[in-house]
Motif scaffolding. Structure first.
Motif, mmCIF file in Angstrom:
data_model
loop_
_atom_site.group_PDB
_atom_site.id
_atom_site.type_symbol
_atom_site.label_atom_id
_atom_site.label_comp_id
_atom_site.label_asym_id
_atom_site.label_seq_id
_atom_site.Cartn_x
_atom_site.Cartn_y
_atom_site.Cartn_z
ATOM 1 N N LEU A 102 12.799 -9.526 -13.633
ATOM 2 C CA LEU A 102 12.515 -10.792 -12.962
ATOM 3 C C LEU A 102 11.051 -10.913 -12.594
ATOM 4 O O LEU A 102 10.436 -11.975 -12.722
ATOM 5 C CB LEU A 102 13.373 -10.932 -11.696
ATOM 6 N N ARG A 103 10.457 -9.821 -12.144
ATOM 7 C CA ARG A 103 9.084 -9.880 -11.651
ATOM 8 C C ARG A 103 8.076 -10.127 -12.763
ATOM 9 O O ARG A 103 6.956 -10.568 -12.497
ATOM 10 C CB ARG A 103 8.753 -8.578 -10.904
ATOM 11 N N MET A 104 8.434 -9.851 -13.996
ATOM 12 C CA MET A 104 7.503 -10.071 -15.093
ATOM 13 C C MET A 104 7.430 -11.540 -15.501
ATOM 14 O O MET A 104 6.579 -11.934 -16.282
ATOM 15 C CB MET A 104 7.907 -9.219 -16.304
ATOM 16 N N LYS A 105 8.315 -12.370 -14.959
ATOM 17 C CA LYS A 105 8.297 -13.797 -15.266
ATOM 18 C C LYS A 105 7.183 -14.488 -14.477
ATOM 19 O O LYS A 105 6.855 -14.096 -13.355
ATOM 20 C CB LYS A 105 9.648 -14.417 -14.929
ATOM 21 N N SER A 106 6.602 -15.535 -15.048
ATOM 22 C CA SER A 106 5.489 -16.238 -14.396
ATOM 23 C C SER A 106 5.963 -17.137 -13.261
ATOM 24 O O SER A 106 5.201 -17.437 -12.341
ATOM 25 C CB SER A 106 4.720 -17.070 -15.427
ATOM 26 N N SER A 107 7.206 -17.592 -13.315
ATOM 27 C CA SER A 107 7.766 -18.401 -12.234
ATOM 28 C C SER A 107 9.246 -18.047 -12.084
ATOM 29 O O SER A 107 9.852 -17.456 -12.985
ATOM 30 C CB SER A 107 7.604 -19.891 -12.530
ATOM 31 N N HIS A 108 9.816 -18.435 -10.933
ATOM 32 C CA HIS A 108 11.175 -18.004 -10.629
ATOM 33 C C HIS A 108 11.981 -19.130 -10.002
ATOM 34 O O HIS A 108 11.431 -20.022 -9.350
ATOM 35 C CB HIS A 108 11.151 -16.812 -9.664
#
Length: 274
Positions: A102-108
């Motif tokens: 999840l943390r590697m995504k640019s937005s959440h």
């Protein structure tokens, strides 16, 4: 003394990205005062109940967000943790890697932010010096518009990083940076605009990280260094005291390539003086 490279290189595979607020930096624009730490003084002070640097006292101030906590107190707090009973430089929190994808995504999404926040806080409750988790927590708090909470964690992160930077310059073994966790070596390297390309252990307890400029880091600063030295003598000693069964572990691995991450690092000259 051994080097447990196989253990900590994998733990550092996901580099942290610091997110320091301009407000926090503006409050502390003094230059870093670099001084080799007196580890015996720090050990005695953080273990002596009558000392102002007694570790439980510093932890109480830290957890209560006491803004009167001085830079010298942060330095004793960071380095003094090496002498506490529960210190283990190679232990990884069971919560630390739960949300890596999840943390590697640019937005959440809102749900993803809540999940990252939950596990980052659990990891930090387990290990208050996990700078990577601290950085991720700051990032999702900003996404959630929890600006005051984000600034509190930014302030903590900035001062812990300043404690490391105050211990040396990294340019030689005599001027090595002191870190309590080997993964903090990679944090300092990325802070300066580099990425690690190789890691070498030097007896009796130094790590040398070969580096190259990180092309994704656009901060204007000199990037001519070929590598940096880190002092991990005490972490090595403490590990072997608590894990004598691992005495025969050898260093036979090479560091993995860390994935690129956004550059959220502050200017290292603006980290508060110690």
């Amino acid at each position: 003394m051994i080097s447990l490279r196989k253990i900590f290189v994998s733990a550092a595979a996901l580099m942290i990205s610091f997110s320091i607020s301009s407000t926090a930096i503006a409050q502390n624009k003094r230059k870093i005062t670099v001084e080799k730490p007196d580890l015996e003084e720090i050990r005695i002070s953080t273990l002596t109940p009558s000392s102002p640097y007694y570790f439980p006292k510093l932890m109480k101030k830290y957890e209560s967000n006491d803004t009167t906590m001085t830079n010298d107190e942060y330095r004793h707090f960071y380095l003094g943790y090496m002498f506490q009973e529960d210190f283990d430089p190679y232990r990884v929190s069971p919560y630390a890697n739960v949300t890596d994808d999840l943390r590697m995504k640019s937005s959440h999404t809102k749900e993803e932010i809540d999940t990252i926040r939950k596990y980052a806080q659990l990891a930090l409750a387990d290990n208050p010096f996990d700078l990577r988790q601290m950085s991720f927590l700051v990032h999702v708090l900003k996404e959630k518009r929890k600006d005051m909470s984000a600034k509190i964690w930014e302030y903590r992160l900035e001062h812990l990083l300043g404690a490391i930077k105050s211990t040396g310059t990294g340019e030689s073994m005599d001027k090595a940076w002191y870190v309590i966790y080997p993964m903090h070596e990679y944090d300092m390297v990325q802070l300066l605009g580099y990425e690690a390309t190789d890691a070498k252990f030097i007896e009796p307890g130094y790590d040398y990280l070969s580096v190259r400029p990180d092309e994704t880091n656009k901060t204007k600063r000199d990037k001519s260094a070929e590598g940096f030295y880190f002092n991990i003598i005490v972490p090595q000693q403490q590990y072997m005291l608590k894990h004598p069964e691992d005495e025969e572990v050898t260093d036979d691995s090479t560091p993995e390539q860390e994935p690129a991450v956004p550059d959220y690092y502050p200017d290292p000259d603006e980290i508060p003086a110690q």
